[in-house]
Design an enzyme around this catalytic site. Structure first.
Site, PDB file in Angstrom:
ATOM      1  CE  LYS A 291      -0.262  -0.108   5.015  1.00 48.84           C
ATOM      2  NZ  LYS A 291      -1.083  -0.308   6.272  1.00 48.84           N
TER       3      LYS A 291
ATOM      4  NE  ARG B  53      -6.746   0.714  11.494  1.00 45.80           N
ATOM      5  CZ  ARG B  53      -5.340   0.542  10.962  1.00 45.80           C
ATOM      6  NH1 ARG B  53      -4.224   1.423  11.375  1.00 45.80           N
ATOM      7  NH2 ARG B  53      -5.188  -0.527  10.249  1.00 45.80           N
TER       8      ARG B  53
ATOM      9  CE1 TYR C 186      10.751  32.319   3.038  1.00 45.61           C
ATOM     10  CE2 TYR C 186       9.949  29.887   3.407  1.00 45.61           C
ATOM     11  CZ  TYR C 186      10.245  31.009   2.542  1.00 45.61           C
ATOM     12  OH  TYR C 186      10.033  31.270   1.199  1.00 45.61           O
TER      13      TYR C 186
ATOM     14  CG  MET D 286       6.775  23.732  -0.908  1.00 45.38           C
ATOM     15  SD  MET D 286       5.837  24.416  -1.810  1.00 45.38           S
ATOM     16  CE  MET D 286       4.461  25.133  -0.893  1.00 45.38           C
TER      17      MET D 286
HETATM   18  C1  PLP Z   1      -0.234  -1.402   6.787  1.00 37.02           C
HETATM   19  C2  PLP Z   1      -1.006  -2.618   7.273  1.00 37.02           C
HETATM   20  C3  PLP Z   1       0.212  -3.915   7.519  1.00 37.02           C
HETATM   21  C4  PLP Z   1       1.384  -3.883   7.335  1.00 37.02           C
HETATM   22  O1  PLP Z   1       1.656  -3.505   8.749  1.00 37.02           O
HETATM   23  P1  PLP Z   1       3.290  -3.224   8.999  1.00 37.02           P
HETATM   24  O2  PLP Z   1       3.354  -2.884  10.262  1.00 37.02           O
HETATM   25  O3  PLP Z   1       3.839  -2.280   8.038  1.00 37.02           O
HETATM   26  O4  PLP Z   1       3.724  -4.597   8.831  1.00 37.02           O
HETATM   27  C5  PLP Z   1      -0.540  -5.142   7.811  1.00 37.02           C
HETATM   28  N1  PLP Z   1      -2.349  -5.278   7.638  1.00 37.02           N
HETATM   29  C6  PLP Z   1      -2.828  -4.339   7.705  1.00 37.02           C
HETATM   30  C7  PLP Z   1      -4.283  -4.138   7.528  1.00 37.02           C
HETATM   31  C8  PLP Z   1      -2.460  -2.911   7.283  1.00 37.02           C
HETATM   32  O5  PLP Z   1      -3.009  -1.515   7.158  1.00 37.02           O
END
Ligand code: PLP
Length: 383
Positions: A43, A141, A275, A323
């Site tokens: 992801k 979650r 800045y 930036m």
């Molecule tokens: C991001 C994620 C992972 C991977 O987690 P890591 O700590 O990066 O290994 C696994 N499962 C779900 C549902 C996630 O959102």
């Protein structure tokens, strides 16, 4: 640097070492219990490393599954020709379920509305959906609460009997796997076992049960079930300093972020820097300009704290990160414009690591690499 490609982006680059990525896949496999498969989480553009080159490398290294958050990430894998198993878990009502079924992607459901929408997509496309039911075993979650789990399971089972879907997976996610011995770990495993039992009694026969993110893959064998599901550790970072450094687990950081100094100049004492003049030189000194800023993913919180290897020593972002650029002070050391400054990497050349950046700005290594912006070219080595 060895293996420098013929095109070397001059301003800055994130060098992504695919040989290290491949070796990390092997190291994680070795860590997983016998017979356990690997779902590599790609992801967020493979945590900032570049989705497609990383996904191809990870498949070559033998990962049976890829995991994505958004459907668009999963579709990008298919558009690239990936034909292996892919699970995509971040859905909202009205999401592109039909497209996911047409593209042979396993989808996740953690609520009744999702099962209904998946069943409708199955009817519309004439395809049997492959669904992983997600249990909230304590993370609080995503996923289905234990009180609602029996109903979710029976809805899914009913749709399965109608030929609309097949429950291919049962899964959950940890809250505190990176804190060894945290009481929530055992509690979540117990709740997951209960969820599996309820699913079994309802007649579900999943191919894979999975729960282990990186820290659980590395340290909690009881969580491995049929598949481990690591993300961060693939990219060679440790999920937390308490667990250890990457090399403790045979992992090597994959990304090296560097830039060429855009300017080196002497300034007198009492000179404000960047800045707001939050930094003022204490005497005659040399300033070097690093052509990366918060639009490139360098946290603005790194103002006054972000470490950079320049001319053989660690320097600190002096004054505000802007930036597109920030400044480091070299004192009386010399450097020339065009010389390489290394923000982070594996540490072999004495450079800071992504974990050092995380510590400097009060975040985690995940955020440091995932936020490196699209303006920074990724350069692939070790193919
Ligand atoms: C991001 C994620 C992972 C991977 O987690 P890591 O700590 O990066 O290994 C696994 N499962 C779900 C549902 C996630 O959102």
């Amino acid at each position: 640097m060895n293996n420098a490609p013929s095109f070397w982006p001059h301003r800055a680059r994130a060098v992504v070492d695919l040989a290290a990525l491949r070796a990390n896949v092997a190291a994680l496999r070795a860590r997983a219990s016998d017979g356990v498969g690997l779902m590599a989480v790609v992801k967020a553009d493979a945590y900032g490393h570049g989705l497609l080159p990383c996904a191809r490398t990870i498949r070559d290294a033998g990962a049976e599954w890829l995991g994505t958050a958004t459907p668009e990430e999963a579709f990008a894998l298919r558009a690239d020709g990936d034909r292996g198993r892919v699970l995509c878990w971040q859905w909202t009502p009205g999401g592109p379920w039909q497209e996911a079924l047409r593209q042979d992607i396993d989808v996740s459901a953690g609520a009744e509305w999702a099962v209904r929408e998946i069943a409708a997509a199955a009817r519309a496309t004439g395809r049997t959906a492959r669904v992983h039911l997600k249990a909230d075993t304590g993370l609080g979650r995503g996923g289905c609460q234990p009180a609602d789990w029996p109903d979710l399971v029976s809805s899914a089972r009913a749709a399965e009997r109608d030929g609309l879907l097949r429950v291919t997976g049962l899964w959950s996610h940890f809250a505190c796997a990176d804190e060894p011995g945290h009481p929530s770990i055992a509690a979540q495993l117990d709740v997951f076992q209960d969820a599996l039992k309820i699913a079994d009694e309802a007649g579900l026969e999943p191919e894979v049960r999975h729960m282990a993110n990186s820290p659980a893959t590395l340290t909690i064998p009881a969580s491995h079930f049929d598949l481990v599901r690591p993300g961060l550790s693939l990219y060679g970072l440790s999920p937390s300093p308490e667990l250890g450094v990457p090399s403790d687990f045979g992992l090597r950081p994959v990304m090296t972020l560097s830039a060429d100094l855009a300017l080196v100049k002497r300034v007198p004492g009492g000179h404000g820097v960047s800045y707001g003049h939050s930094h003022v030189t204490s005497g005659d000194t040399t300033l070097a300009l690093i052509p990366l800023g918060y639009a490139d993913g360098i946290p603005r919180h790194a103002s006054g704290s972000g470490p950079v290897l320049v001319a053989g020593k660690w320097r600190t972002a002096a004054g505000r990160v802007a930036m597109d650029q920030f400044v480091v002070e070299l004192g009386d050391d010399s450097a020339v414009a065009g010389e390489e400054a290394v923000l982070f990497g594996p540490g072999d050349r004495g450079e800071p690591t992504a974990e050092d950046w995380a510590r400097a700005v009060g975040t985690i290594g995940y955020e440091i690499v995932a936020r490196i912006g699209s303006r920074v070219p990724r350069v692939y080595t070790g193919e």
